[in-house]
Scaffold this motif. Structure first.
Motif, PDB file in Angstrom:
ATOM      1  N   LYS A 162       1.841  12.229  -1.461  1.00 48.42           N
ATOM      2  CA  LYS A 162       2.448  10.903  -1.396  1.00 48.42           C
ATOM      3  C   LYS A 162       3.615  10.719  -2.363  1.00 48.42           C
ATOM      4  CE  LYS A 162      -1.623   8.380   0.236  1.00 48.42           C
ATOM      5  NZ  LYS A 162      -2.542   7.240  -0.007  1.00 48.42           N
ATOM      6  N   LYS A 174      -0.514   2.702   6.635  1.00 51.67           N
ATOM      7  CA  LYS A 174      -1.765   3.186   6.045  1.00 51.67           C
ATOM      8  C   LYS A 174      -1.539   3.901   4.719  1.00 51.67           C
ATOM      9  CE  LYS A 174      -4.170   3.586  10.480  1.00 51.67           C
ATOM     10  NZ  LYS A 174      -4.933   4.458  11.408  1.00 51.67           N
ATOM     11  N   GLY A 175      -0.603   3.385   3.940  1.00 51.78           N
ATOM     12  CA  GLY A 175      -0.343   3.950   2.622  1.00 51.78           C
ATOM     13  C   GLY A 175       0.573   5.150   2.605  1.00 51.78           C
ATOM     14  N   LYS A 183       2.700   1.598  -3.474  1.00 49.63           N
ATOM     15  CA  LYS A 183       1.737   1.999  -4.504  1.00 49.63           C
ATOM     16  C   LYS A 183       1.448   3.485  -4.401  1.00 49.63           C
ATOM     17  CE  LYS A 183      -2.596   0.596  -6.672  1.00 49.63           C
ATOM     18  NZ  LYS A 183      -3.762  -0.307  -6.610  1.00 49.63           N
ATOM     19  N   SER A 184       1.411   4.011  -3.175  1.00 46.38           N
ATOM     20  CA  SER A 184       1.157   5.443  -3.008  1.00 46.38           C
ATOM     21  C   SER A 184       2.337   6.277  -3.507  1.00 46.38           C
ATOM     22  CB  SER A 184       0.877   5.762  -1.541  1.00 46.38           C
ATOM     23  OG  SER A 184       2.040   5.656  -0.753  1.00 46.38           O
ATOM     24  N   LYS A 211       0.831  -1.198   0.000  1.00 47.70           N
ATOM     25  CA  LYS A 211       0.000   0.000   0.000  1.00 47.70           C
ATOM     26  C   LYS A 211       0.874   1.260   0.000  1.00 47.70           C
ATOM     27  CE  LYS A 211      -3.605   0.220   2.646  1.00 47.70           C
ATOM     28  NZ  LYS A 211      -4.433   0.177   3.876  1.00 47.70           N
ATOM     29  N   VAL A 212       1.996   1.193   0.717  1.00 49.25           N
ATOM     30  CA  VAL A 212       2.892   2.346   0.788  1.00 49.25           C
ATOM     31  C   VAL A 212       3.594   2.553  -0.542  1.00 49.25           C
ATOM     32  CG1 VAL A 212       4.898   3.331   1.930  1.00 49.25           C
ATOM     33  CG2 VAL A 212       3.225   2.049   3.263  1.00 49.25           C
TER      34      VAL A 212
END
Length: 650
Positions: free
Chosen positions: A570, A547-548, A416-417, A413-414
Motif C-alpha cells: 500500500k 477498499k483501502g 490512511k493506507s 481508508k485509501v
C-alpha cells in the motif's frame, strides 16, 4: 525512436549542406545508429533524421523515407505498435511495401486516409511528412504528447525539431529566454508542457493531440485532432466485467509494445505499475501462441537502488526471483549526481528536478545492449496512485452535499493506507466525522462544519516573494472544465483527468524522454494505450480507489499473476531523488557555490540575494527543507547558463 529535424526557408536563402548537417547531428544521441537527409529540388526545404534502429534494421527502413513515386517524404520519431494490423488492411486495399518498418505504414496510411490516419495509429509519435508536389508540410504529434516536437517560425523560416537544443545551433537565430515563461515554469511546475509555450522566445511546442500544416505561401495552421473527452465509452455494468475488459486491453497493450527486432528490457521499481508490466509480459511469453516480431531476449529488468527510506529493493527482488528475470541493480549516490549534473542539465534543457535514478538506469541499459524499456508511466495519473489525488478528494471544503460527504469515509481508508500510521494532521480532524458517518447520522450540522473547516493552514513561504515577475496560470489552462463529459466526472476522476493531460504526466513524460533518449533508449508505456485511457476515464472512482487500495482495478486484474507482497503493498515511494539527505551534506558545497555565482545572484527572474540569505540561514538552522526550496532555481540558472554560453556548440 529517433530524432527529427526540418527547415523550410520561405523567404530566405537556403542554408548550406554543412549547416544542416550540424542541425541533424545535434540529435545524434536520439539516433546513434544512422542518419539521413532529404533536400527538395525546387524549394529550400530540408528534412533530416537520426536513426535508432528498432524495427527492420536494414537500410530499407532508412529515413527520410519516400512513398508514392517520391511524392511524400517522412521523418518519424516513435513507434506505431499496431502497424502489423494496419499494414494487412492496406495490403488488402492494394498497397505494396518494400520494408518491414512501421514508418512505411505511416506513409501509406497518410496517402490513403489523409490526416484521418492519425486515428488509426496506436502508438507514440511525432512525424513530418513533406508533399513534394504541393510543397506542403504536415506535422503530427501523438494523443498524449509522449514524444516531443518543437518549432520556430518568424514568417521567413520555419524550423522544427525533436528538442529545443537544435535551435541553438542555427546561425543568426538570436535565441533568447522568455523570462515570463521561465517564471511560470518555476511557479507552476509542469504547466508549460501541455501548452504550445516553451522557455524560449519564438519557439513553440506542438501540443499533444494536434497537427500543423504549412503551405508554400507561409500559411501555418494548427488543429486539434484528439480530445479524450470526445472518445469516452460505456463501460461494462458489473465489477468483474470491468476488471476483465481492463485486463484484456492491458495484456494487448503490453503485447503490441513487445514488437521489436532488438532485445527488450523494463525499468522495474517494485511498484505496482512496473511490476504489473513485467508480470503480464511473462504471461504473454508463456503462451503457446506464435506472436509476430517479439524478440527472444525480453526479460531483462533494471532497478535503481536509492538510499533508505526510498529503497524498494525488497519488492523488486521479489519480482526478480518470482519471474527469474535477467536483473541489473544500479546503486544511486550523490557522487554520480554531481559528476553527471552538467550533462543531465544539457540534455533535459527545460525546468525539472534532476532525474538521476532514471538517467543512470537508461545509461546502464544501453551499456548492456538494450535500446527499449517497457515502463509504467501513466499508471499513477490514470488509476489514482498519488497521495495528493486522494487528499484532494478528501478536501472537506468540497464536501457540500450528502453524496460527497460519503466519499470522505471511503477515500479516507485509501489515504490512511498510503500513509500508514503517519496520517497527516489535516486529516485527523475528520476522524470524529468518520465515526458519525459510520452511524449514518448525516445532518446539516455536519455539512456546515465541513464547509467551514480548513483543509490545512498553509503559511506564506518566502519562496512566494522570490520571483520578480507576476504571472498567472489561467491564460495557459486548457478549456476543458466546461465540457459536458468532464462535468459528469466524480471528484477523483476530475483530478486524474487534470493530472493525466495537464499536470504531472506531461512533465514526467518530458523528463523521461530526455533522460532515456540521451542514451539512445526508447521507452514504451502500456498504460498510455489510448484504449485503456478512454476506458478508465469512462469508469467511476470506486474502480480506481476502493477498499483501502489505490489502483483497485489493476490489483484485481493482477490477482494470481504476481507475488501478493507486491500486489497488495500500500505504500508509495516512486523514483524520486532523496533530496533531504543530499542537501544536508553531499550537495551543500554545490548549492552554496551556485547561489553565490554572479549568474544566479543577478538573475532578472528571481531575487538572488533573498534566496542566498534564505538558504544560508537554512543551513545555520539545520532547516534543510528550506534549502530544498532553492533547488529548482539553481537548476534553472544552470540550464540557462549552459545554453546562453553556447559552449556546447564549439
Amino acid at each position: 525512436m529517433c530524432g527529427i529535424v526540418g527547415i523550410y526557408n520561405l523567404r530566405k536563402k537556403d542554408i548550406s549542406d554543412a549547416e544542416f548537417d550540424v542541425l541533424v547531428d545535434s540529435l545524434k544521441h536520439r539516433g546513434p545508429d544512422g542518419r539521413g537527409i532529404y533536400k527538395d529540388k525546387t524549394v529550400p526545404f530540408r528534412l533530416g533524421h537520426r536513426r535508432l534502429s528498432i524495427l527492420d534494421l536494414s537500410l530499407n527502413a532508412k529515413q527520410p523515407m519516400c512513398y508514392s513515386n517520391q511524392r511524400y517524404w517522412i521523418s518519424f520519431n516513435g513507434e506505431i505498435y499496431n502497424f502489423i494490423e494496419i499494414r494487412k488492411e492496406l495490403e488488402s486495399l492494394g498497397y505494396k511495401f518494400k520494408s518491414e518498418s512501421d514508418t512505411e505504414v505511416i506513409l501509406a496510411s497518410f496517402l490513403h486516409w489523409g490526416k484521418e490516419c492519425q486515428y488509426k495509429f496506436n502508438g507514440m509519435w511525432v512525424f513530418g511528412i513533406w508533399d513534394a508536389l504541393e510543397k506542403k508540410l504536415f506535422l503530427s504529434r501523438d494523443r498524449f504528447g509522449v514524444k516531443p516536437l518543437f518549432y520556430y517560425y518568424d514568417d521567413e523560416q520555419f524550423i522544427f525539431a525533436s528538442e529545443t537544443k537544435t535551435f541553438w545551433y542555427v546561425k543568426n537565430l538570436n535565441l533568447e529566454y522568455n523570462f515570463e515563461n521561465v517564471t511560470k515554469g518555476l511557479q507552476y511546475p509542469g504547466l508549460l508542457e501541455s501548452t504550445d509555450q516553451t522557455l524560449l522566445k519564438h519557439v513553440y511546442r506542438v501540443k499533444p493531440g494536434h497537427y500543423l500544416t504549412l503551405s508554400q505561401d507561409g500559411k501555418l495552421e494548427c488543429s486539434r485532432w484528439w480530445n479524450t473527452l470526445d472518445h469516452l465509452e460505456t463501460p461494462p455494468e458489473n465489477e468483474q466485467d470491468k476488471i476483465q475488459k481492463f485486463y484484456e486491453l492491458f495484456e494487448n497493450a503490453c503485447l503490441i509494445r513487445m514488437r521489436s527486432d532488438v532485445p527488450l528490457a523494463s525499468a522495474l521499481s517494485g511498484g505496482m505499475d512496473s511490476s504489473s508490466i513485467v508480470a503480464t509480459m511473462y504471461q504473454i511469453r508463456n503462451q503457446k501462441k506464435q506472436f509476430q516480431r517479439i524478440p527472444k531476449d525480453w526479460n531483462a529488468t533494471f532497478t535503481a537502488l536509492l538510499p533508505k527510506p526510498y529503497n524498494e529493493y525488497y519488492y523488486a527482488k521479489e519480482m526478480v526471483n518470482h519471474f527469474n528475470t535477467n536483473s541489473f541493480f544500479q546503486e544511486i549516490n550523490s557522487v554520480q549526481m554531481l559528476n553527471e549534473m552538467e550533462t543531465i542539465l544539457f540534455h533535459n534543457e527545460e525546468l525539472f528536478d534532476v532525474p538521476i535514478g532514471g538517467w543512470l538506469i537508461y545509461q546502464n541499459m544501453k551499456k548492456e545492449g538494450y535500446s527499449i524499456s517497457i515502463d509504467g508511466h501513466g499508471g499513477d495519473e490514470l488509476l489514482g496512485g498519488y497521495h495528493h489525488q486522494i487528499e484532494e478528494v478528501m478536501n472537506v471544503n468540497q464536501m457540500n452535499s450528502l453524496k460527497q460527504i460519503r466519499h470522505l469515509f471511503s477515500m479516507r481508508k485509501v489515504i490512511k493506507s498510503l500513509y500508514g500510521k503517519s496520517l497527516p494532521d489535516h486529516h485527523r480532524a475528520s476522524q470524529f466525522l468518520v465515526k458519525i458517518l459510520k452511524k449514518n447520522r448525516y445532518s446539516n450540522a455536519i455539512i456546515n462544519y465541513l464547509l467551514k473547516f480548513k483543509k490545512r493552514n498553509i503559511q506564506n513561504r518566502p519562496e512566494q516573494s522570490w520571483l520578480k515577475i507576476n504571472v498567472s496560470q489561467d491564460d495557459l489552462r486548457e478549456n476543458y472544465l466546461n465540457h459536458n463529459r468532464f462535468q459528469s466526472f466524480d471528484p477523483l476522476t476530475k483530478i486524474l483527468y487534470r493530472d493525466f493531460h495537464f499536470g504531472s504526466l506531461p512533465w514526467i513524460l518530458r523528463n523521461f524522454d530526455y533522460c532515456s533518449m540521451a542514451h539512445g533508449v526508447e521507452i514504451r508505456s502500456p498504460f498510455l494505450d489510448h484504449r485503456i485511457v478512454t476506458l478508465m476515464f469512462s469508469m467511476p472512482d470506486k474502480i480506481k480507489a476502493h477498499k483501502g487500495y489505490t489502483k483497485y482495478i489493476l490489483r484485481k486484474a493482477m490477482q494470481n499473476l504476481m507475488p501478493e507482497t507486491v500486489r497488495l503493498r500500500k505504500d508509495k515511494i516512486g523514483l524520486a531523488n532523496p533530496m533531504l539527505e543530499l542537501v544536508k551534506k553531499d550537495l551543500k558545497s554545490y548549492i552554496l557555490d551556485n547561489i553565490s555565482s554572479k549568474f544566479f545572484y543577478e538573475s532578472p527572474i528571481w531575487e538572488g540575494k533573498k534566496i542566498k540569505e534564505y538558504v544560508e540561514q537554512g543551513y545555520k538552522d539545520n532547516n534543510y527543507s528550506s534549502v530544498i526550496d532553492s533547488w529548482k532555481y539553481i537548476n534553472a540558472s544552470n540550464i540557462m547558463r549552459i545554453y546562453t554560453s553556447k559552449k556546447f556548440i564549439s
